[in-house]
Design a protein around this motif. Structure first.
Motif, short mmCIF file in Angstrom:
data_model
loop_
_atom_site.label_atom_id
_atom_site.label_comp_id
_atom_site.label_asym_id
_atom_site.label_seq_id
_atom_site.Cartn_x
_atom_site.Cartn_y
_atom_site.Cartn_z
N LEU A 96 0.83 -1.20 0.00
CA LEU A 96 0.00 0.00 0.00
C LEU A 96 0.87 1.25 0.00
N LYS A 97 1.90 1.27 0.83
CA LYS A 97 2.80 2.43 0.87
C LYS A 97 3.42 2.67 -0.50
N ASN A 98 3.85 1.58 -1.16
CA ASN A 98 4.42 1.71 -2.49
C ASN A 98 3.38 2.24 -3.49
N SER A 99 2.15 1.74 -3.37
CA SER A 99 1.09 2.21 -4.27
C SER A 99 0.83 3.69 -4.10
N ASN A 148 -6.87 3.18 -10.89
CA ASN A 148 -7.89 2.18 -11.19
C ASN A 148 -7.68 0.87 -10.44
N ASN A 149 -6.48 0.59 -9.99
CA ASN A 149 -6.18 -0.69 -9.33
C ASN A 149 -5.97 -0.58 -7.83
N LEU A 150 -6.05 0.62 -7.28
CA LEU A 150 -5.82 0.77 -5.84
C LEU A 150 -6.86 0.01 -5.01
N ARG A 151 -8.09 0.04 -5.44
CA ARG A 151 -9.13 -0.69 -4.71
C ARG A 151 -8.83 -2.18 -4.67
N GLU A 152 -8.47 -2.76 -5.82
CA GLU A 152 -8.16 -4.19 -5.89
C GLU A 152 -6.94 -4.54 -5.04
N THR A 154 -5.74 -2.89 -2.48
CA THR A 154 -6.09 -2.71 -1.07
C THR A 154 -6.93 -3.87 -0.57
N SER A 155 -7.93 -4.28 -1.34
CA SER A 155 -8.78 -5.40 -0.95
C SER A 155 -7.97 -6.68 -0.80
N GLU A 156 -7.09 -6.91 -1.76
CA GLU A 156 -6.25 -8.11 -1.70
C GLU A 156 -5.34 -8.07 -0.47
N PHE A 157 -4.80 -6.89 -0.16
CA PHE A 157 -3.95 -6.74 1.02
C PHE A 157 -4.74 -7.10 2.28
N VAL A 158 -5.94 -6.56 2.42
CA VAL A 158 -6.77 -6.81 3.61
C VAL A 158 -7.11 -8.29 3.73
N VAL A 159 -7.52 -8.92 2.65
CA VAL A 159 -7.89 -10.34 2.67
C VAL A 159 -6.67 -11.19 3.05
N ARG A 160 -5.52 -10.90 2.48
CA ARG A 160 -4.30 -11.65 2.82
C ARG A 160 -3.97 -11.46 4.30
N ARG A 161 -4.08 -10.27 4.76
CA ARG A 161 -3.74 -9.97 6.16
C ARG A 161 -4.67 -10.73 7.10
N GLU A 162 -5.97 -10.72 6.79
CA GLU A 162 -6.94 -11.43 7.62
C GLU A 162 -6.70 -12.94 7.61
N ALA A 163 -6.22 -13.47 6.49
CA ALA A 163 -5.97 -14.91 6.37
C ALA A 163 -4.63 -15.30 6.97
N GLY A 164 -3.89 -14.32 7.48
CA GLY A 164 -2.60 -14.61 8.06
C GLY A 164 -1.50 -14.86 7.02
N GLU A 165 -1.79 -14.54 5.78
CA GLU A 165 -0.79 -14.71 4.73
C GLU A 165 0.11 -13.49 4.66
N THR A 166 1.19 -13.65 3.92
CA THR A 166 2.08 -12.51 3.71
C THR A 166 1.31 -11.43 2.98
N ALA A 167 1.16 -10.32 3.63
CA ALA A 167 0.37 -9.25 3.06
C ALA A 167 1.25 -8.11 2.55
N LYS A 168 2.52 -8.14 2.92
CA LYS A 168 3.40 -7.01 2.55
C LYS A 168 3.54 -6.91 1.04
N VAL A 169 4.18 -7.86 0.45
CA VAL A 169 4.40 -7.84 -1.00
C VAL A 169 4.21 -9.23 -1.45
#
Length: 169
Positions: A96-99, A148-152, A154-169
């Motif tokens: 997200l910071k990179n985006s 156009n892709n920030l929403r996607e 961000t959503s992917e980041f949140v889902v990965r984070r909630e699933a305990g997966e690597t959410a950073k990159v």
């Protein structure tokens, strides 16, 4: 072309050359770290190639004016870009910071190319306009893609984070 206008235009071109080298120093570390966001990696890879072509266009314009890029400016802004990219690697939300940073940087580049186009017109340096417009168009396309892709992303980041997966990159 008056000497003052020419000097301003040349300074702007040298700054743009350094700015594009800074962009490379921001994009390359991001590409080396992205694993879970293939759409971002693919677009960054494309923009990396565009940026390399933009540098060449600027070098061609400078050569047409019997000028060269500023090695010092290139080095200074590349170092700054590398530091910024490194700073984001420590964040839990690196993608997200990179985006956000990429979005802001693209708009900085858009502003720079718009100003260079005005200077080229005011200097009567018509041969530079096509290359500058091409650079501007590529920057605008990248900014649109990021927006156009920030929403996607961000959503992917949140889902990965909630699933305990690597959410950073």
């Amino acid at each position: 072309m008056t000497e003052d206008r020419r000097s301003l235009f040349v300074a702007g071109l040298k700054n743009a050359h350094a700015m594009e080298n800074q962009a490379l120093s921001i994009i390359k570390p991001q590409l080396s770290r992205i694993e879970n966001y293939p759409q971002v990696a693919a677009r960054l890879e494309q923009h990396l190639r565009e940026t390399e072509a933009q540098i060449k266009r600027i070098e061609d314009i400078l050569a047409g004016l019997n000028e060269d890029n500023s090695t010092l400016k290139d080095w200074m802004l590349s170092a700054t870009g590398s530091m910024a990219a490194l700073g984001h690697t420590m964040a839990d939300d690196e993608i997200l910071k990179n985006s956000f940073a990429n979005f802001a940087f693209e708009h900085f580049e858009i502003a720079a190319y718009n100003a260079l186009l005005v200077m080229a017109e005011m200097c009567g340096h018509q041969s530079s306009i096509a290359g500058l417009k091409e650079n501007l168009s590529e920057e605008e396309a990248m900014a649109r893609w990021l927006s156009n892709n920030l929403r996607e992303v961000t959503s992917e980041f949140v889902v990965r984070r909630e699933a305990g997966e690597t959410a950073k990159v």
